[in-house]
Design an enzyme around this catalytic site. Structure first.
Site, PDB file in Angstrom:
ATOM      1  N   GLU A   1       0.685  -1.079  -0.180  1.00 48.40           N
ATOM      2  CA  GLU A   1      -0.066   0.188   0.096  1.00 48.40           C
ATOM      3  C   GLU A   1       0.753   1.215   0.003  1.00 48.40           C
ATOM      4  O   GLU A   1       0.765   2.079   0.920  1.00 48.40           O
ATOM      5  CB  GLU A   1      -0.821   0.078   1.127  1.00 48.40           C
ATOM      6  CG  GLU A   1      -1.839  -1.177   1.241  1.00 48.40           C
ATOM      7  CD  GLU A   1      -2.700  -1.164   2.532  1.00 48.40           C
ATOM      8  OE1 GLU A   1      -2.742  -0.306   3.145  1.00 48.40           O
ATOM      9  OE2 GLU A   1      -3.240  -2.403   2.977  1.00 48.40           O
TER      10      GLU A   1
ATOM     11  N   GLU B   1      -5.461 -11.019  -0.587  1.00 47.12           N
ATOM     12  CA  GLU B   1      -6.344 -11.034   0.688  1.00 47.12           C
ATOM     13  C   GLU B   1      -7.798 -11.206   0.396  1.00 47.12           C
ATOM     14  O   GLU B   1      -8.395 -10.403   1.045  1.00 47.12           O
ATOM     15  CB  GLU B   1      -6.085  -9.870   1.368  1.00 47.12           C
ATOM     16  CG  GLU B   1      -4.279  -9.314   1.463  1.00 47.12           C
ATOM     17  CD  GLU B   1      -3.956  -8.227   2.124  1.00 47.12           C
ATOM     18  OE1 GLU B   1      -5.170  -7.541   2.937  1.00 47.12           O
ATOM     19  OE2 GLU B   1      -3.000  -7.678   2.339  1.00 47.12           O
TER      20      GLU B   1
HETATM   21  O1  G3I Z   1      -0.802  -9.195  19.216  1.00 52.15           O
HETATM   22  C1  G3I Z   1      -1.276  -8.062  19.742  1.00 52.15           C
HETATM   23  C2  G3I Z   1      -1.918  -8.445  21.257  1.00 52.15           C
HETATM   24  O2  G3I Z   1      -0.631  -8.793  21.814  1.00 52.15           O
HETATM   25  C3  G3I Z   1      -2.625  -7.311  21.929  1.00 52.15           C
HETATM   26  O3  G3I Z   1      -3.151  -8.137  22.856  1.00 52.15           O
HETATM   27  C4  G3I Z   1      -3.970  -7.345  20.940  1.00 52.15           C
HETATM   28  C5  G3I Z   1      -4.757  -6.024  21.545  1.00 52.15           C
HETATM   29  O4  G3I Z   1      -4.437  -4.907  21.083  1.00 52.15           O
HETATM   30  O5  G3I Z   1      -3.383  -6.670  19.527  1.00 52.15           O
HETATM   31  C6  G3I Z   1      -2.844  -7.715  18.888  1.00 52.15           C
HETATM   32  O6  G3I Z   1      -2.151  -7.274  17.826  1.00 52.15           O
HETATM   33  C7  G3I Z   1      -3.488  -6.967  16.877  1.00 52.15           C
HETATM   34  C8  G3I Z   1      -3.028  -7.916  15.541  1.00 52.15           C
HETATM   35  O7  G3I Z   1      -3.825  -7.679  14.629  1.00 52.15           O
HETATM   36  C9  G3I Z   1      -3.062  -9.272  16.078  1.00 52.15           C
HETATM   37  O8  G3I Z   1      -4.355  -9.691  16.384  1.00 52.15           O
HETATM   38  C10 G3I Z   1      -3.441  -5.561  16.339  1.00 52.15           C
HETATM   39  O9  G3I Z   1      -3.696  -4.904  17.528  1.00 52.15           O
HETATM   40  C11 G3I Z   1      -4.362  -5.525  15.262  1.00 52.15           C
HETATM   41  O10 G3I Z   1      -4.153  -4.085  14.741  1.00 52.15           O
HETATM   42  C12 G3I Z   1      -3.866  -6.151  13.901  1.00 52.15           C
HETATM   43  O11 G3I Z   1      -5.032  -6.178  13.077  1.00 52.15           O
HETATM   44  C13 G3I Z   1      -4.441  -6.855  11.689  1.00 52.15           C
HETATM   45  C14 G3I Z   1      -4.043  -5.468  10.706  1.00 52.15           C
HETATM   46  O12 G3I Z   1      -3.953  -6.109   9.414  1.00 52.15           O
HETATM   47  C15 G3I Z   1      -3.097  -4.773  11.211  1.00 52.15           C
HETATM   48  O13 G3I Z   1      -1.865  -5.175  11.336  1.00 52.15           O
HETATM   49  C16 G3I Z   1      -5.404  -7.775  11.237  1.00 52.15           C
HETATM   50  O14 G3I Z   1      -5.477  -8.785  12.100  1.00 52.15           O
HETATM   51  C17 G3I Z   1      -5.007  -8.164   9.783  1.00 52.15           C
HETATM   52  O15 G3I Z   1      -6.118  -8.810   9.117  1.00 52.15           O
HETATM   53  C18 G3I Z   1      -5.188  -6.824   8.965  1.00 52.15           C
HETATM   54  O16 G3I Z   1      -4.641  -7.499   7.656  1.00 52.15           O
HETATM   55  C19 G3I Z   1      -4.435  -6.144   6.849  1.00 52.15           C
HETATM   56  C20 G3I Z   1      -3.163  -6.481   5.760  1.00 52.15           C
HETATM   57  O17 G3I Z   1      -2.336  -6.940   6.656  1.00 52.15           O
HETATM   58  C21 G3I Z   1      -2.937  -5.629   4.778  1.00 52.15           C
HETATM   59  N1  G3I Z   1      -4.169  -5.312   3.940  1.00 52.15           N
HETATM   60  C22 G3I Z   1      -5.261  -5.014   4.617  1.00 52.15           C
HETATM   61  C23 G3I Z   1      -5.647  -5.975   5.824  1.00 52.15           C
HETATM   62  C24 G3I Z   1      -6.943  -5.633   6.505  1.00 52.15           C
HETATM   63  O18 G3I Z   1      -6.725  -4.506   7.112  1.00 52.15           O
END
Ligand code: G3I
Length: 388
Positions: A181, A297
């Site tokens: 992105e 995705e």
């Molecule tokens: O691992 C931590 C955990 O220790 C903590 O307790 C918890 C509560 O804050 O957060 C956990 O991390 C989360 C992570 O997912 C793992 O579950 C992050 O907050 C959360 O922001 C993260 O969300 C991911 C997001 O990308 C941001 O990285 C989503 O699961 C994931 O599906 C999403 O995927 C993205 C692709 O990478 C890029 N394209 C868009 C897509 C959807 O947004």
């Protein structure tokens, strides 16, 4: 137009969504909806029949296409039925989060590869391909970053990260989403690049730098530029397609080692602008650059669809089959990854909840890992695809 229900800033950031309009209800089997697309999607007669018993992996492989899904170790560890379904249907694993900076880098001097290594070992043990997501993403910056990284050390920090991570899996990684992105036509920049700490510190060349560092660390991996919101015939997506193509052309002109475009494909069921002709033209323009294409995705946003799950599943399946029948017609498309396999494990649940509170249903398997019409739709698209 802002969406009807309060999406958090984070959700809007992730989705860049505009125009979520209308809500859908089903009365006496008829969809009453202000959104004509949702009405058009509801065809109770549409046939999603699937021939034979082959899995998604087998149907895709028979046409030279890879099918896989995003996952995290905890999904397997807590669920043997899920593990069985995943092994049956998927030929590739992509960590949903374990290979991101925010998961890998708890501190500037510390890497935590435990989950990514677990998934790499799982893939190897079951003869599955492994793909990396993602080495550079403006939305994936660890909390310590702003205290530690500056104009002077940014290049070293970036190259060290990429080298450390991609060397660890060198020779075992099918492909890397090297940069994710990087464009934003609304940024106001003439190069339509997305604002990012890397752009601030290193300028536009950070993208080429990232690809060259990855190629040096893992010459065997297919190096992918991954982009989102380029699927529909709406002005925002059209502008993003144009900027993406421009970026790819410029990178290739400089001899950047880039091998493929990743199209995220978070499909919006309420969006009527799927224009097969325009989408096909874009895909063939990308292919004519000598690049492969991965659908990286894939899932279907069902927020604006009726509450009734049978009706909703039918609509989601239509979106899957209509989209895949167009993209798989381009032989440069070599892989399809859904962003999850089961509705039990989907980012939509926290990022894209339905305003009626009903569980979202974006993926091929339901909450209990049973096949849905979406599974049939994907199977049918592979069955109808031309052999690579
Ligand atoms: O691992 C931590 C955990 O220790 C903590 O307790 C918890 C509560 O804050 O957060 C956990 O991390 C989360 C992570 O997912 C793992 O579950 C992050 O907050 C959360 O922001 C993260 O969300 C991911 C997001 O990308 C941001 O990285 C989503 O699961 C994931 O599906 C999403 O995927 C993205 C692709 O990478 C890029 N394209 C868009 C897509 C959807 O947004």
């Amino acid at each position: 137009m802002l969406p009807k229900f309060p999406l958090s800033r984070r959700q809007i950031l992730f989705l860049g969504l505009s125009g979520l309009a209308g809500s859908a209800a089903v009365t006496a089997g008829k969809v009453v909806n202000t959104n004509s697309q949702v009405q058009a999607l509801y065809n109770p007669q549409r046939d999603f029949k699937v021939v034979g018993q082959n899995s998604l992996k087998q149907r895709a492989a028979s046409k030279g296409i890879i099918y896989g899904a995003a996952v995290e170790p905890e999904f397997f560890q807590s669920n043997t039925p899920f593990r069985a379904s995943f092994l049956k249907d998927c030929g590739m694993i992509v960590p949903e989060n374990s290979l991101k900076w925010t998961q890998l880098r708890p501190a500037p001097e510390r890497y935590d590869f435990a989950k990514a290594d677990w998934l790499a070992a799982f893939a190897r043990a079951h003869g599955m391909l492994y793909r990396g997501h993602t080495l550079v993403w403006h939305n994936d910056i660890p909390v310590w970053f702003k205290e530690v990284v500056n104009r002077q050390n940014a290049e070293k920090v970036l190259v060290d990260h990429i080298t450390t991570v991609s060397k660890r899996y060198a020779g075992k990684m099918h492909s890397w989403d090297v940069v994710n992105e990087a464009i934003d036509p609304e940024s106001g920049r003439s190069d339509a690049l997305q604002t990012s700490p890397w752009l601030d510190f290193l300028g536009p060349d950070y993208i080429e730098l990232a690809f060259r560092a990855t190629a040096a660390a893992d010459p065997k991996a297919m190096l992918v530029y991954n982009e989102t919101w380029i699927e529909y015939d709406i002005p925002k997506h059209e502008a993003r397609r144009k900027a993406t193509l421009k970026l790819l052309e410029n990178l290739l002109k400089k001899g950047t080692p880039i091998h493929a475009l990743g199209i995220q494909s978070h499909l919006m069921a309420h969006e009527k602008g799927l224009n097969p002709k325009k989408l096909r033209a874009f895909l063939s323009n990308v292919a004519s650059l000598g690049l492969k294409i991965l659908i990286t995705e894939l899932d279907v946003i069902d927020q604006q669809l009726p509450a009734d799950s049978a009706v909703r599943d039918r609509m989601v399946a239509s979106v899957y089959e209509d989209y895949l029948s167009v993209v798989l017609d381009e032989k440069a498309v070599i892989a399809v990854l859904t962003w999850g396999l089961s509705d039990r494990y989907t980012w939509h649940a926290s990022f894209l909840p339905r305003s009626d509170g009903k569980p979202v249903r974006p993926l091929p398997l339901d909450f209990n890992f049973q096949r849905k019409l979406a599974w049939n739709a994907i199977a049918r698209a592979f069955d109808q695809a031309r052999k690579r």
